[in-house]
Design a protein around this motif. Sequence first.
Motif, mmCIF file in Angstrom:
data_model
loop_
_atom_site.group_PDB
_atom_site.id
_atom_site.type_symbol
_atom_site.label_atom_id
_atom_site.label_comp_id
_atom_site.label_asym_id
_atom_site.label_seq_id
_atom_site.Cartn_x
_atom_site.Cartn_y
_atom_site.Cartn_z
ATOM 1 N N GLY A 95 0.992 -1.132 -0.080
ATOM 2 C CA GLY A 95 0.038 0.007 -0.064
ATOM 3 C C GLY A 95 0.740 1.130 -0.130
ATOM 4 N N LEU A 96 2.172 1.257 0.246
ATOM 5 C CA LEU A 96 3.012 2.398 0.180
ATOM 6 C C LEU A 96 3.207 2.791 -1.329
ATOM 7 C CD1 LEU A 96 3.416 0.825 2.810
ATOM 8 C CD2 LEU A 96 5.774 2.127 2.949
ATOM 9 N N ARG A 97 3.356 4.088 -1.433
ATOM 10 C CA ARG A 97 3.693 4.723 -2.721
ATOM 11 C C ARG A 97 5.105 5.414 -2.463
ATOM 12 N NH1 ARG A 97 2.597 10.447 -3.012
ATOM 13 N NH2 ARG A 97 1.212 11.185 -1.130
ATOM 14 N N HIS A 98 5.649 5.559 -3.893
ATOM 15 C CA HIS A 98 7.035 6.375 -3.821
ATOM 16 C C HIS A 98 6.675 7.619 -3.669
ATOM 17 C CE1 HIS A 98 10.323 8.143 -6.595
ATOM 18 N NE2 HIS A 98 10.690 7.679 -5.641
ATOM 19 N N VAL A 99 7.401 8.282 -2.833
ATOM 20 C CA VAL A 99 7.399 9.904 -2.514
ATOM 21 C C VAL A 99 8.483 10.465 -2.781
ATOM 22 C CG1 VAL A 99 5.504 9.515 -0.918
ATOM 23 C CG2 VAL A 99 7.853 9.600 -0.355
ATOM 24 N N ARG A 100 9.696 10.049 -2.666
ATOM 25 C CA ARG A 100 10.965 10.756 -3.158
ATOM 26 C C ARG A 100 12.176 9.733 -3.518
ATOM 27 N NH1 ARG A 100 10.231 11.719 2.270
ATOM 28 N NH2 ARG A 100 11.956 11.028 3.743
ATOM 29 N N THR A 101 13.042 10.447 -4.201
ATOM 30 C CA THR A 101 14.444 9.636 -4.622
ATOM 31 C C THR A 101 15.330 10.673 -4.079
ATOM 32 O OG1 THR A 101 13.415 8.673 -6.381
ATOM 33 C CG2 THR A 101 15.682 8.773 -6.231
ATOM 34 N N PHE A 102 16.460 10.042 -3.255
ATOM 35 C CA PHE A 102 17.587 10.806 -2.801
ATOM 36 C C PHE A 102 18.847 10.360 -3.146
ATOM 37 C CE2 PHE A 102 16.357 7.905 0.416
ATOM 38 C CZ PHE A 102 17.541 7.563 1.167
#
Length: 200
Positions: A163-170
């Motif tokens: 259920g999680l979604r991609h929110v950022r790349t670092f």
Amino acid sequence: MSTPPPTSTPPPHVRLRTERLALRRLTPADLPAVTALCGDPEVMRYIDDGRPVPPARVADELLPGLLREYAELPDGLGCWAMEADGHFLGWAALRPPASVGLDPADGLELGYRLLPAARGRGYATEAAAALVRAAFEELRAERVAATTMTVNTASRRVLERAGLRHVRTFSADWPDPIPGSEHGDVVYALTRAEWAAAAP
């Protein structure tokens, strides 16, 4: 005197049960299993420095640290042995965020490690989804987050199915970069409102 009705509450050492899994507290008797898990090159490929953890470090540092968390963290948080039919498959964890790329605003951090022989059967997704549900229903968390390497597509799929979604790349300045680190790391997250909206 009447007999009390049976209860569905798990024994104290069991965090929760799913259709196929029991998530229970680790114990000192789990040292061989945890040593095998963290000493497996495939398990550790995308974690820390990408190298297996030496047995002495598991015995002296890693497992004792995990056991201390049961007393140090709020109830319901920690690292839990993942079992199916009594067989150790790995672990799943729900803790205050501590990984690079996360901060206290991320709420609770979800993580897992699974033995290669147990992969491809949905166990990691089943455990992750159960801990996400526990985070919101039991622990009243506002947000659950997780991080992995961008190139770790298997773990990214597990997080998405939970259920999680991609929110950022670092990108981070790792002291000992491993193959794939040049592509950065990703953060996946789910808020309580998003979880409630998606719940059946």
